[in-house]
Design a protein around this motif. Structure first.
Motif, short mmCIF file in Angstrom:
data_model
loop_
_atom_site.label_atom_id
_atom_site.label_comp_id
_atom_site.label_asym_id
_atom_site.label_seq_id
_atom_site.Cartn_x
_atom_site.Cartn_y
_atom_site.Cartn_z
N GLY A 1 0.80 -1.22 0.00
CA GLY A 1 0.00 0.00 0.00
C GLY A 1 0.83 1.27 0.00
N GLY A 2 2.09 1.17 -0.43
CA GLY A 2 2.96 2.34 -0.50
C GLY A 2 3.50 2.79 0.85
N VAL A 3 3.39 1.93 1.86
CA VAL A 3 3.86 2.30 3.19
C VAL A 3 4.88 1.29 3.70
CG1 VAL A 3 1.69 3.46 3.78
CG2 VAL A 3 2.00 1.05 4.40
N CYS A 4 5.64 1.69 4.71
CA CYS A 4 6.59 0.79 5.38
C CYS A 4 5.80 -0.39 5.93
CB CYS A 4 7.30 1.54 6.50
SG CYS A 4 8.33 0.48 7.55
N ALA A 5 6.28 -1.59 5.66
CA ALA A 5 5.57 -2.80 6.07
C ALA A 5 5.49 -2.96 7.58
CB ALA A 5 6.24 -4.03 5.46
N ALA B 1 29.86 -12.19 -5.54
CA ALA B 1 28.66 -11.66 -6.19
C ALA B 1 27.92 -10.64 -5.33
CB ALA B 1 27.72 -12.80 -6.54
N TRP B 2 28.05 -10.71 -4.03
CA TRP B 2 27.33 -9.87 -3.07
C TRP B 2 25.86 -9.74 -3.48
CZ3 TRP B 2 25.03 -9.09 0.78
CH2 TRP B 2 25.08 -8.02 1.67
N SER B 3 25.27 -10.90 -3.62
CA SER B 3 23.84 -10.95 -3.87
C SER B 3 23.26 -12.14 -3.11
CB SER B 3 23.53 -11.07 -5.36
OG SER B 3 23.97 -12.30 -5.85
N ILE B 4 21.97 -12.11 -2.89
CA ILE B 4 21.31 -13.20 -2.18
C ILE B 4 20.22 -13.78 -3.07
CG2 ILE B 4 21.86 -12.24 0.08
CD1 ILE B 4 18.96 -11.32 0.25
N CYS B 5 19.59 -14.84 -2.59
CA CYS B 5 18.66 -15.61 -3.43
C CYS B 5 17.40 -14.85 -3.82
CB CYS B 5 18.28 -16.90 -2.72
SG CYS B 5 17.16 -16.68 -1.31
N GLY B 6 16.97 -13.89 -3.04
CA GLY B 6 15.72 -13.18 -3.32
C GLY B 6 14.56 -13.77 -2.56
N GLY B 7 14.63 -15.06 -2.26
CA GLY B 7 13.57 -15.70 -1.49
C GLY B 7 13.55 -15.24 -0.04
N CYS B 8 14.63 -14.59 0.40
CA CYS B 8 14.71 -14.12 1.79
C CYS B 8 14.09 -12.74 1.97
CB CYS B 8 16.13 -14.01 2.28
SG CYS B 8 17.45 -14.72 1.40
N VAL B 9 13.70 -12.08 0.89
CA VAL B 9 13.16 -10.72 0.98
C VAL B 9 11.85 -10.75 1.75
CG1 VAL B 9 12.22 -8.78 -0.33
CG2 VAL B 9 14.32 -9.91 -1.09
N ARG B 10 11.80 -9.95 2.82
CA ARG B 10 10.59 -9.90 3.65
C ARG B 10 9.70 -8.73 3.27
NH1 ARG B 10 13.59 -11.54 9.27
NH2 ARG B 10 14.74 -9.64 8.82
N GLY B 11 10.28 -7.58 2.97
CA GLY B 11 9.46 -6.42 2.64
C GLY B 11 10.30 -5.17 2.45
N LEU B 12 9.60 -4.09 2.16
CA LEU B 12 10.23 -2.78 2.05
C LEU B 12 9.95 -2.02 3.34
CD1 LEU B 12 9.22 -1.81 -1.59
CD2 LEU B 12 11.40 -2.75 -0.80
N LEU B 13 11.03 -1.53 3.96
CA LEU B 13 10.92 -0.82 5.23
C LEU B 13 11.55 0.55 5.11
CD1 LEU B 13 12.04 -3.63 7.72
CD2 LEU B 13 9.71 -3.02 7.06
N CYS B 14 11.14 1.45 5.99
CA CYS B 14 11.82 2.74 6.11
C CYS B 14 13.16 2.48 6.79
CB CYS B 14 10.98 3.74 6.90
SG CYS B 14 10.75 3.31 8.64
N ILE B 15 14.08 3.42 6.72
CA ILE B 15 15.41 3.21 7.29
C ILE B 15 15.35 2.96 8.79
CG2 ILE B 15 15.90 5.66 7.60
CD1 ILE B 15 18.85 4.92 6.85
N GLY B 16 14.46 3.64 9.49
CA GLY B 16 14.35 3.46 10.93
C GLY B 16 13.94 2.04 11.29
N CYS B 17 12.94 1.53 10.62
CA CYS B 17 12.47 0.17 10.91
C CYS B 17 13.50 -0.87 10.49
CB CYS B 17 11.13 -0.09 10.24
SG CYS B 17 9.76 0.75 11.05
N ASN B 18 14.19 -0.61 9.39
CA ASN B 18 15.17 -1.58 8.91
C ASN B 18 16.41 -1.59 9.78
OD1 ASN B 18 16.05 -3.54 6.97
ND2 ASN B 18 17.44 -2.01 6.19
N ALA B 19 16.99 -0.43 10.03
CA ALA B 19 18.27 -0.36 10.74
C ALA B 19 18.12 -0.44 12.26
CB ALA B 19 19.00 0.92 10.36
N TRP C 1 17.68 -4.55 15.60
CA TRP C 1 17.72 -4.56 17.07
C TRP C 1 16.87 -5.69 17.63
CZ3 TRP C 1 13.30 -3.63 20.01
CH2 TRP C 1 13.50 -3.54 21.38
N TYR C 2 15.68 -5.83 17.11
CA TYR C 2 14.73 -6.82 17.63
C TYR C 2 15.25 -8.24 17.48
CZ TYR C 2 10.11 -8.69 18.78
OH TYR C 2 9.06 -9.34 19.39
N GLU C 3 15.86 -8.52 16.35
CA GLU C 3 16.35 -9.88 16.10
C GLU C 3 17.54 -10.25 17.01
OE1 GLU C 3 15.16 -11.29 11.75
OE2 GLU C 3 16.67 -9.72 11.73
N LEU C 4 18.15 -9.27 17.64
CA LEU C 4 19.23 -9.55 18.58
C LEU C 4 18.72 -9.93 19.97
CD1 LEU C 4 21.75 -6.71 17.67
CD2 LEU C 4 21.92 -9.15 17.10
#
Length: 122
Positions: free
Chosen positions: A23-27, A58-76, A81-84
């Motif tokens: 919907g055009g928003v951070c997931a 190659a510094w690339s990944i399979c693509g199957g691991c992509v979860r979503g598009l996030l804003c920088i705050g949610c991503n970084a 942080w949460y996964e730690l």
């Protein structure tokens, strides 16, 4: 975003489809940039770091691991942080929902992304 997409084996169409699916928003937080497009530096591709490790060559990944598009705050500062945290301290419902059933997975299952999953988990 195009360079980032290539790194994750996503086509430009995949990135647009994922953004539209969200919907055009951070997931995660629901925030959005002033412009609703994939060229904005606002968007960061989030992926499951445990799915595959990028090769140095190659510094690339399979693509199957992509979860979503996030804003920088949610991503970084959000997901990283949460996964730690120890599993018994991960009690943020919205984050748990995102990690359990991310938009990238739902869109792949619906046939809305072009990349192939190969042997990687969805």
């Amino acid at each position: 975003m195009a360079r980032q997409g290539r790194r994750y084996n996503l086509t430009a169409g995949d990135v647009r489809a994922l953004l539209e699916f969200q919907g055009g928003v951070c997931a995660l937080c629901g925030g959005k940039p002033d412009r609703w497009d994939t060229s904005s530096s606002y968007w960061h591709i989030d992926h499951d770091h445990q799915c595959c490790t990028p090769s140095d060559a190659a510094w690339s990944i399979c693509g199957g691991c992509v979860r979503g598009l996030l804003c920088i705050g949610c991503n970084a500062r959000g997901v990283a942080w949460y996964e730690l945290l120890p599993l018994d301290r991960r009690d943020w419902g919205r984050m748990n929902d995102y990690l359990t059933n991310p938009p990238g997975r739902r869109l792949r299952l619906a046939g809305g992304l072009q990349f192939l999953l190969g042997g990687h988990r969805a």
